[in-house]
Design an enzyme around this catalytic site. Structure first.
Site, PDB file in Angstrom:
ATOM      1  N   ARG A   1      60.938  -5.058 -23.672  1.00  0.00           N
ATOM      2  CA  ARG A   1      60.971  -4.470 -24.652  1.00  0.00           C
ATOM      3  C   ARG A   1      60.242  -3.276 -24.727  1.00  0.00           C
ATOM      4  NH1 ARG A   1      61.625  -8.878 -28.734  1.00  0.00           N
ATOM      5  NH2 ARG A   1      60.972  -8.024 -30.582  1.00  0.00           N
TER       6      ARG A   1
ATOM      7  N   ARG B   1      67.282 -13.787 -43.701  1.00  0.00           N
ATOM      8  CA  ARG B   1      67.791 -14.961 -42.307  1.00  0.00           C
ATOM      9  C   ARG B   1      67.158 -14.945 -42.831  1.00  0.00           C
ATOM     10  NH1 ARG B   1      66.456 -11.979 -36.462  1.00  0.00           N
ATOM     11  NH2 ARG B   1      64.102 -12.131 -37.342  1.00  0.00           N
TER      12      ARG B   1
ATOM     13  N   ARG C   1      61.001 -16.752 -41.149  1.00  0.00           N
ATOM     14  CA  ARG C   1      59.595 -16.843 -40.313  1.00  0.00           C
ATOM     15  C   ARG C   1      59.113 -15.445 -41.128  1.00  0.00           C
ATOM     16  NH1 ARG C   1      62.800 -13.944 -35.315  1.00  0.00           N
ATOM     17  NH2 ARG C   1      61.239 -12.824 -34.875  1.00  0.00           N
TER      18      ARG C   1
HETATM   19  P1  AMP Z   1      61.969 -11.306 -31.831  1.00  0.00           P
HETATM   20  O1  AMP Z   1      62.553 -12.623 -31.977  1.00  0.00           O
HETATM   21  O2  AMP Z   1      62.518 -10.894 -30.540  1.00  0.00           O
HETATM   22  O3  AMP Z   1      62.119 -10.790 -32.731  1.00  0.00           O
HETATM   23  O4  AMP Z   1      60.229 -10.980 -31.159  1.00  0.00           O
HETATM   24  C1  AMP Z   1      59.508 -11.632 -32.193  1.00  0.00           C
HETATM   25  C2  AMP Z   1      57.811 -11.354 -31.868  1.00  0.00           C
HETATM   26  O5  AMP Z   1      57.227 -11.728 -30.221  1.00  0.00           O
HETATM   27  C3  AMP Z   1      58.014 -10.319 -31.493  1.00  0.00           C
HETATM   28  O6  AMP Z   1      57.192  -9.130 -32.726  1.00  0.00           O
HETATM   29  C4  AMP Z   1      56.500  -9.623 -30.831  1.00  0.00           C
HETATM   30  O7  AMP Z   1      55.392  -9.972 -31.334  1.00  0.00           O
HETATM   31  C5  AMP Z   1      57.187 -10.862 -29.524  1.00  0.00           C
HETATM   32  N1  AMP Z   1      57.386 -10.551 -28.641  1.00  0.00           N
HETATM   33  C6  AMP Z   1      59.269 -10.994 -28.520  1.00  0.00           C
HETATM   34  N2  AMP Z   1      60.070 -10.934 -27.018  1.00  0.00           N
HETATM   35  C7  AMP Z   1      58.720  -9.601 -26.886  1.00  0.00           C
HETATM   36  C8  AMP Z   1      58.651  -8.589 -25.360  1.00  0.00           C
HETATM   37  N3  AMP Z   1      59.551  -8.966 -24.352  1.00  0.00           N
HETATM   38  N4  AMP Z   1      57.226  -8.006 -25.208  1.00  0.00           N
HETATM   39  C9  AMP Z   1      56.177  -8.104 -26.515  1.00  0.00           C
HETATM   40  N5  AMP Z   1      55.960  -9.054 -27.044  1.00  0.00           N
HETATM   41  C10 AMP Z   1      57.728  -9.554 -27.723  1.00  0.00           C
END
Ligand code: AMP
Length: 216
Positions: free
Chosen positions: A88, A127, A160
């Site tokens: 990311r 969601r 969430r």
């Molecule tokens: P997601 O489910 O992919 O939207 O991730 C939820 C949250 O997890 C994000 O808003 C970040 O706080 C954290 N997160 C997930 N993947 C990453 C990543 N590759 N780098 C940093 N934070 C992450």
């Protein structure tokens, strides 16, 4: 098939990854899911990540890179994987490149999920996620058969905390500032494949499978 899914939150990366990983028998690695599990289990990793996640900010790169080094070394990744939500940031992409180089693995493609802000905001607010198996529903276009119950395992469905509107806006902003630079990074390497993610799930899945060489 070894691919990365990038795109804004709510573009459908998790939903399509779930379908393709099942169809192809490859690992679906969602950094968000791993982090949320650690938060629930109150591990050291979960404690370190929680405040960033609640605010819709990115968890620091060193934490994420260490976590992914461990995960990619696990046996189920040998046949192939979909990285959903990682990398990311550019430092995470560089660390991944170095790690895959050490493992002798080449990426097939980086799939960019494109969807306008209004579409992702609408998707995220509807969601619902199963607390037990992680299945994803949407109260508008993929509603569960019974309110608040997972069709697959009967588990509780929940919204969430970071799908609340104020946090969603912040996550979109973080995506544009910190993750969007990866588009140029992977385009230059000739790996980028763009898909229109505002369509129905089945169309997006078909598009992804037909555009990754050797995965049809
Ligand atoms: P997601 O489910 O992919 O939207 O991730 C939820 C949250 O997890 C994000 O808003 C970040 O706080 C954290 N997160 C997930 N993947 C990453 C990543 N590759 N780098 C940093 N934070 C992450």
């Amino acid at each position: 098939m070894r691919v990365i899914f990038i795109g804004p939150p709510g573009a459908g990366k998790g939903t399509q990854a779930e379908v393709i990983s099942r169809e192809k028998g490859i690992a679906h690695i969602s950094t968000g899911d791993i982090l949320r599990k650690n938060v629930v289990e109150q591990t050291d990793l979960g404690k370190a990540a929680r405040e960033y996640m609640d605010a819709g900010k990115l968890v620091p790169d060193d934490i994420i890179i260490g976590m992914m080094e461990k995960r990619l070394g696990e046996k189920d990744c040998r046949k192939g994987f979909i990285l959903d939500g990682f990398p990311r940031t550019v430092p995470q992409a560089e660390a991944l490149e170095e790690l895959l180089g050490r493992m002798g693995i080449l990426l097939d493609a980086v799939i960019l999920f494109q969807a306008p802000d209004e579409v992702v905001i609408r998707r995220l607010s509807g969601r619902r996620v199963c607390r037990s198996c992680g299945a994803i529903f949407n109260v508008r276009w993929k509603p569960p058969g019974e309110d608040d119950r997972c069709d697959k395992c009967g588990g509780d469905l929940y919204q969430r905390d970071d799908d609340r509107e104020d946090v969603v806006k912040n996550r979109l902003d973080v995506y544009k500032r910190q993750t969007a630079p990866l588009i140029g990074y992977y385009r230059e390497k000739g790996l980028l494949v763009e898909v229109d993610a505002s369509r129905e799930s089945a169309e997006v899945v078909a598009d992804i499978i037909s555009s990754v060489k050797g995965s049809q």
